[in-house]
Write a protein that holds these residues in place. Structure first.
Motif, PDB file in Angstrom:
ATOM      1  N   LYS A 156       6.883  -2.435  31.372  1.00 33.97           N
ATOM      2  CA  LYS A 156       6.833  -2.478  29.913  1.00 33.97           C
ATOM      3  C   LYS A 156       5.680  -3.362  29.436  1.00 33.97           C
ATOM      4  N   GLN A 157       5.479  -4.495  30.100  1.00 28.33           N
ATOM      5  CA  GLN A 157       4.363  -5.371  29.733  1.00 28.33           C
ATOM      6  C   GLN A 157       3.028  -4.649  29.892  1.00 28.33           C
ATOM      7  N   ARG A 158       2.872  -3.918  30.987  1.00 27.42           N
ATOM      8  CA  ARG A 158       1.624  -3.191  31.218  1.00 27.42           C
ATOM      9  C   ARG A 158       1.405  -2.122  30.147  1.00 27.42           C
ATOM     10  N   GLN A 159       2.474  -1.412  29.797  1.00 27.82           N
ATOM     11  CA  GLN A 159       2.352  -0.369  28.782  1.00 27.82           C
ATOM     12  C   GLN A 159       1.932  -0.958  27.435  1.00 27.82           C
ATOM     13  N   GLU A 160       2.520  -2.102  27.077  1.00 24.13           N
ATOM     14  CA  GLU A 160       2.150  -2.755  25.816  1.00 24.13           C
ATOM     15  C   GLU A 160       0.708  -3.245  25.863  1.00 24.13           C
ATOM     16  N   SER A 161       0.301  -3.779  27.008  1.00 23.56           N
ATOM     17  CA  SER A 161      -1.074  -4.253  27.154  1.00 23.56           C
ATOM     18  C   SER A 161      -2.062  -3.105  27.010  1.00 23.56           C
ATOM     19  N   ILE A 162      -1.742  -1.979  27.609  1.00 28.16           N
ATOM     20  CA  ILE A 162      -2.623  -0.810  27.525  1.00 28.16           C
ATOM     21  C   ILE A 162      -2.807  -0.402  26.062  1.00 28.16           C
TER      22      ILE A 162
ATOM     23  N   GLN B 231      -6.373  -0.537  24.135  1.00 36.05           N
ATOM     24  CA  GLN B 231      -6.930   0.680  23.557  1.00 36.05           C
ATOM     25  C   GLN B 231      -7.303   0.451  22.093  1.00 36.05           C
ATOM     26  N   LYS B 232      -6.456  -0.271  21.372  1.00 35.64           N
ATOM     27  CA  LYS B 232      -6.752  -0.581  19.972  1.00 35.64           C
ATOM     28  C   LYS B 232      -7.999  -1.454  19.867  1.00 35.64           C
ATOM     29  N   GLY B 233      -8.168  -2.329  20.856  1.00 34.85           N
ATOM     30  CA  GLY B 233      -9.310  -3.240  20.853  1.00 34.85           C
ATOM     31  C   GLY B 233     -10.569  -2.632  21.453  1.00 34.85           C
ATOM     32  N   GLY B 234     -10.483  -1.419  21.966  1.00 40.07           N
ATOM     33  CA  GLY B 234     -11.654  -0.750  22.532  1.00 40.07           C
ATOM     34  C   GLY B 234     -12.101  -1.325  23.867  1.00 40.07           C
ATOM     35  N   ARG B 235     -11.154  -1.861  24.650  1.00 41.26           N
ATOM     36  CA  ARG B 235     -11.491  -2.450  25.947  1.00 41.26           C
ATOM     37  C   ARG B 235     -11.062  -1.510  27.073  1.00 41.26           C
ATOM     38  N   GLN B 236     -11.845  -0.480  27.305  1.00 44.21           N
ATOM     39  CA  GLN B 236     -11.504   0.532  28.302  1.00 44.21           C
ATOM     40  C   GLN B 236     -11.425  -0.055  29.704  1.00 44.21           C
TER      41      GLN B 236
ATOM     42  N   VAL C 232      -8.036  -1.441  30.019  1.00 48.04           N
ATOM     43  CA  VAL C 232      -7.077  -0.334  30.018  1.00 48.04           C
ATOM     44  C   VAL C 232      -6.985   0.247  31.422  1.00 48.04           C
ATOM     45  N   ASP C 233      -8.133   0.473  32.052  1.00 47.34           N
ATOM     46  CA  ASP C 233      -8.161   1.033  33.409  1.00 47.34           C
ATOM     47  C   ASP C 233      -7.472   0.109  34.408  1.00 47.34           C
ATOM     48  N   LYS C 234      -7.721  -1.190  34.289  1.00 43.57           N
ATOM     49  CA  LYS C 234      -7.105  -2.182  35.192  1.00 43.57           C
ATOM     50  C   LYS C 234      -5.582  -2.164  35.048  1.00 43.57           C
ATOM     51  N   GLU C 235      -5.106  -2.203  33.816  1.00 44.36           N
ATOM     52  CA  GLU C 235      -3.660  -2.204  33.560  1.00 44.36           C
ATOM     53  C   GLU C 235      -3.031  -0.885  34.006  1.00 44.36           C
ATOM     54  N   ALA C 236      -3.721   0.228  33.782  1.00 37.37           N
ATOM     55  CA  ALA C 236      -3.199   1.536  34.179  1.00 37.37           C
ATOM     56  C   ALA C 236      -3.064   1.634  35.703  1.00 37.37           C
ATOM     57  N   ALA C 237      -4.015   1.062  36.420  1.00 38.49           N
ATOM     58  CA  ALA C 237      -3.944   1.065  37.886  1.00 38.49           C
ATOM     59  C   ALA C 237      -2.741   0.250  38.359  1.00 38.49           C
ATOM     60  N   GLU C 238      -2.530  -0.912  37.741  1.00 39.15           N
ATOM     61  CA  GLU C 238      -1.380  -1.738  38.108  1.00 39.15           C
ATOM     62  C   GLU C 238      -0.075  -1.038  37.740  1.00 39.15           C
ATOM     63  N   LEU C 239      -0.067  -0.359  36.605  1.00 37.59           N
ATOM     64  CA  LEU C 239       1.115   0.368  36.149  1.00 37.59           C
ATOM     65  C   LEU C 239       1.511   1.444  37.155  1.00 37.59           C
ATOM     66  N   SER C 240       0.528   2.165  37.680  1.00 36.97           N
ATOM     67  CA  SER C 240       0.837   3.233  38.635  1.00 36.97           C
ATOM     68  C   SER C 240       1.432   2.670  39.923  1.00 36.97           C
TER      69      SER C 240
END
Length: 150
Positions: free
Chosen positions: A58-64, A68-73, A76-84
């Motif tokens: 849940k923390q990772r999803q909120e961070s993503i 995304q709102k802040g435009g920090r792709q 986003v990629d780092k958090e998405a990798a950890e989420l998976s």
């Protein structure tokens, strides 16, 4: 046990020099240890360990969302990798259709007729699905079902 599986996967990730998995599993192991200390146990039950993993997901999803709102792709990629990586340690979530069927069955059995019964229906569905239900999706489905019935 899930903790044993995480420890074994951590060792494999270190041997394979998989930086993302190593970093994520190291953090997960740390969080599991903190939770065990809080509960004054040597080892966590699987249900508690899954709860910790879900909290981190849940923390990772909120961070993503925020990145995304802040435009920090890059973040986003780092958090998405950890989420998976984290998602491999929780049971497969139920689909919306499966969840809707469970809500319908519980509502019919309990005679739920309005929003006042939402808590009872939510509690029963969560108990039956054994933590495989997404709480937000479940809440939306129950709200639709009971809102339309009243």
């Amino acid at each position: 046990m899930i903790e044993d599986r995480i420890a074994a996967d951590y060792k494999e990730a270190m041997k394979a020099r998989d930086e993302v998995r190593t970093r994520t599993l190291s953090f997960l192991r740390s969080e599991l240890k903190y939770c065990a200390i809080d509960k004054k146990k040597d080892r966590l039950e699987d249900a508690d360990a899954v709860g910790v993993v879900k909290k981190l997901i849940k923390q990772r999803q909120e961070s993503i969302e925020q990145f995304q709102k802040g435009g920090r792709q890059d973040l986003v990629d780092k958090e998405a990798a950890e989420l998976s990586v984290l998602k491999t340690y929780v049971p497969q979530a139920l689909s919306e259709a499966e969840l809707a069927a469970a809500v319908e069955a519980v509502a019919a059995e309990t005679g739920a007729s309005g929003m006042k019964d939402m808590g009872r229906v939510m509690k029963e569905v969560l108990a039956r699905t054994e933590g495989r239900a997404d709480s937000k999706m479940l809440s939306d489905i129950v709200r639709k079902r009971l809102g339309g019935a009243s």
